[in-house]
Scaffold this motif. Structure first.
Motif, PDB file in Angstrom:
ATOM      1  N   GLY A  85       0.839  -1.189   0.000  1.00  0.00           N
ATOM      2  CA  GLY A  85       0.000   0.000   0.000  1.00  0.00           C
ATOM      3  C   GLY A  85       0.878   1.244   0.000  1.00  0.00           C
ATOM      4  N   ASN A  86       0.328   2.357   0.407  1.00  0.00           N
ATOM      5  CA  ASN A  86       1.115   3.587   0.472  1.00  0.00           C
ATOM      6  C   ASN A  86       2.163   3.494   1.581  1.00  0.00           C
ATOM      7  OD1 ASN A  86       1.885   6.307  -0.069  1.00  0.00           O
ATOM      8  ND2 ASN A  86       0.664   6.955   1.687  1.00  0.00           N
ATOM      9  N   THR A  87       1.720   3.099   2.784  1.00  0.00           N
ATOM     10  CA  THR A  87       2.650   2.979   3.912  1.00  0.00           C
ATOM     11  C   THR A  87       2.770   1.557   4.432  1.00  0.00           C
ATOM     12  OG1 THR A  87       0.922   3.465   5.535  1.00  0.00           O
ATOM     13  CG2 THR A  87       2.185   5.353   4.692  1.00  0.00           C
ATOM     14  N   SER A  88       1.886   0.671   4.013  1.00  0.00           N
ATOM     15  CA  SER A  88       1.889  -0.687   4.567  1.00  0.00           C
ATOM     16  C   SER A  88       2.251  -1.743   3.528  1.00  0.00           C
ATOM     17  CB  SER A  88       0.519  -1.014   5.164  1.00  0.00           C
ATOM     18  OG  SER A  88      -0.448  -1.099   4.137  1.00  0.00           O
ATOM     19  N   MET A  89       2.673  -2.906   4.037  1.00  0.00           N
ATOM     20  CA  MET A  89       3.036  -4.041   3.195  1.00  0.00           C
ATOM     21  C   MET A  89       2.475  -5.292   3.857  1.00  0.00           C
ATOM     22  SD  MET A  89       7.040  -3.051   2.809  1.00  0.00           S
ATOM     23  CE  MET A  89       7.156  -2.903   4.589  1.00  0.00           C
ATOM     24  N   THR A  90       1.830  -6.144   3.078  1.00  0.00           N
ATOM     25  CA  THR A  90       1.292  -7.399   3.593  1.00  0.00           C
ATOM     26  C   THR A  90       2.165  -8.541   3.111  1.00  0.00           C
ATOM     27  OG1 THR A  90      -0.954  -6.506   3.562  1.00  0.00           O
ATOM     28  CG2 THR A  90      -0.728  -8.910   3.693  1.00  0.00           C
ATOM     29  N   LEU A  91       2.678  -9.305   4.067  1.00  0.00           N
ATOM     30  CA  LEU A  91       3.563 -10.422   3.780  1.00  0.00           C
ATOM     31  C   LEU A  91       2.874 -11.710   4.202  1.00  0.00           C
ATOM     32  CD1 LEU A  91       6.723 -10.856   3.022  1.00  0.00           C
ATOM     33  CD2 LEU A  91       6.913 -11.334   5.450  1.00  0.00           C
ATOM     34  N   ASN A  92       2.886 -12.693   3.320  1.00  0.00           N
ATOM     35  CA  ASN A  92       2.373 -14.015   3.661  1.00  0.00           C
ATOM     36  C   ASN A  92       3.560 -14.920   3.938  1.00  0.00           C
ATOM     37  OD1 ASN A  92       0.161 -12.949   1.468  1.00  0.00           O
ATOM     38  ND2 ASN A  92      -0.700 -13.973   3.228  1.00  0.00           N
ATOM     39  N   CYS A  93       3.436 -15.729   4.972  1.00  0.00           N
ATOM     40  CA  CYS A  93       4.495 -16.666   5.337  1.00  0.00           C
ATOM     41  C   CYS A  93       3.899 -18.049   5.515  1.00  0.00           C
ATOM     42  CB  CYS A  93       5.162 -16.256   6.646  1.00  0.00           C
ATOM     43  SG  CYS A  93       6.012 -14.677   6.569  1.00  0.00           S
ATOM     44  N   MET A  94       4.728 -19.032   5.266  1.00  0.00           N
ATOM     45  CA  MET A  94       4.366 -20.417   5.499  1.00  0.00           C
ATOM     46  C   MET A  94       5.601 -21.110   6.043  1.00  0.00           C
ATOM     47  SD  MET A  94       2.826 -23.306   2.915  1.00  0.00           S
ATOM     48  CE  MET A  94       4.207 -23.269   1.778  1.00  0.00           C
ATOM     49  N   ILE A  95       5.415 -21.905   7.077  1.00  0.00           N
ATOM     50  CA  ILE A  95       6.518 -22.689   7.629  1.00  0.00           C
ATOM     51  C   ILE A  95       6.238 -24.150   7.330  1.00  0.00           C
ATOM     52  CG2 ILE A  95       7.768 -23.364   9.717  1.00  0.00           C
ATOM     53  CD1 ILE A  95       7.127 -20.611  10.888  1.00  0.00           C
ATOM     54  N   THR A  96       7.246 -24.804   6.747  1.00  0.00           N
ATOM     55  CA  THR A  96       7.147 -26.237   6.452  1.00  0.00           C
ATOM     56  C   THR A  96       8.353 -26.953   7.056  1.00  0.00           C
ATOM     57  OG1 THR A  96       8.330 -26.030   4.345  1.00  0.00           O
ATOM     58  CG2 THR A  96       5.916 -25.882   4.270  1.00  0.00           C
ATOM     59  N   ARG A  97       8.174 -28.227   7.321  1.00  0.00           N
ATOM     60  CA  ARG A  97       9.297 -29.067   7.722  1.00  0.00           C
ATOM     61  C   ARG A  97      10.103 -29.352   6.468  1.00  0.00           C
ATOM     62  NH1 ARG A  97       6.323 -32.009  10.458  1.00  0.00           N
ATOM     63  NH2 ARG A  97       6.755 -31.233  12.521  1.00  0.00           N
ATOM     64  N   ASP A  98      11.414 -29.388   6.585  1.00  0.00           N
ATOM     65  CA  ASP A  98      12.290 -29.623   5.444  1.00  0.00           C
ATOM     66  C   ASP A  98      11.871 -30.903   4.703  1.00  0.00           C
ATOM     67  OD1 ASP A  98      14.377 -28.548   3.973  1.00  0.00           O
ATOM     68  OD2 ASP A  98      15.902 -29.729   4.997  1.00  0.00           O
ATOM     69  N   GLY A  99      11.726 -30.791   3.389  1.00  0.00           N
ATOM     70  CA  GLY A  99      11.354 -31.938   2.577  1.00  0.00           C
ATOM     71  C   GLY A  99       9.863 -32.180   2.489  1.00  0.00           C
ATOM     72  N   GLU A 100       9.059 -31.376   3.177  1.00  0.00           N
ATOM     73  CA  GLU A 100       7.604 -31.524   3.153  1.00  0.00           C
ATOM     74  C   GLU A 100       6.962 -30.265   2.573  1.00  0.00           C
ATOM     75  OE1 GLU A 100       6.055 -32.587   7.007  1.00  0.00           O
ATOM     76  OE2 GLU A 100       7.459 -34.246   7.245  1.00  0.00           O
ATOM     77  N   THR A 101       5.752 -30.407   2.089  1.00  0.00           N
ATOM     78  CA  THR A 101       5.043 -29.254   1.527  1.00  0.00           C
ATOM     79  C   THR A 101       3.828 -28.849   2.357  1.00  0.00           C
ATOM     80  OG1 THR A 101       3.761 -30.709   0.071  1.00  0.00           O
ATOM     81  CG2 THR A 101       5.784 -29.733  -0.837  1.00  0.00           C
ATOM     82  N   ASP A 102       3.377 -29.723   3.266  1.00  0.00           N
ATOM     83  CA  ASP A 102       2.243 -29.371   4.119  1.00  0.00           C
ATOM     84  C   ASP A 102       2.690 -28.344   5.153  1.00  0.00           C
ATOM     85  OD1 ASP A 102       0.596 -31.173   2.813  1.00  0.00           O
ATOM     86  OD2 ASP A 102       0.916 -32.773   4.276  1.00  0.00           O
ATOM     87  N   PRO A 103       1.905 -27.287   5.312  1.00  0.00           N
ATOM     88  CA  PRO A 103       2.321 -26.243   6.255  1.00  0.00           C
ATOM     89  C   PRO A 103       2.208 -26.653   7.716  1.00  0.00           C
ATOM     90  CG  PRO A 103       0.195 -25.695   5.273  1.00  0.00           C
ATOM     91  CD  PRO A 103       0.667 -26.949   4.605  1.00  0.00           C
TER      92      PRO A 103
END
Length: 142
Positions: A85-103
């Motif tokens: 936005g003008n002053t803001s930023m929205t960041l999406n994060c996901m944490i996975t175990r190494d070698g896996e794709t399920d969050p």
């Protein structure tokens, strides 16, 4: 879902981060995200905060816990800027175990561009905005 992210940072769960249930204590996930976000700006965007005259503060965080991480797990913390936005930023994060794709965890984090001298918000600098856009559109390589 992992394919939606261009940046990740890898770290190992340490003994001091687990609780009596032998899983990562919930507050540590914010630290993991904080470490990865710093690397997103430095490694991914190739940004030096002082050069860019840029600082930011946390305005809002929403965490959705899906699973638990455990001692000695290698984790990937994925980061993607989804909105500026003008002053803001929205960041999406996901944490996975190494070698896996399920969050293990999904997060939406909102940061505000900040002027530490005046203690007020300020527009996201043009250099920062362009680096984010270039990186997220695949024009800047991590």
């Amino acid at each position: 879902m992992v394919n939606d992210f261009r940046f990740s940072h890898r770290l190992k769960v340490r003994y001091s981060e687990i609780d009596g249930q032998k899983i990562v204590f919930n507050a540590h996930y914010m630290t993991y995200i904080d470490v990865a976000v710093t690397e997103y700006f430095h490694e991914g965007l190739k940004l030096d905060f002082e050069e860019a005259d840029f600082d930011f503060v946390l305005a809002k965080s929403t965490l959705e816990f899906k699973k638990s991480a455990e001692l000695n797990d290698w984790l990937n913390i994925w980061c993607k800027m989804s909105k500026i936005g003008n002053t803001s930023m929205t960041l999406n994060c996901m944490i996975t175990r190494d070698g896996e794709t399920d969050p293990i965890l999904l997060a939406e984090i909102i940061y505000v561009s900040y002027d530490a001298k005046t203690k007020t918000t300020r527009p996201v600098p043009a250099l920062v905005r362009s680096r984010i856009e270039e990186f997220e559109n695949g024009l800047l390589t991590p």
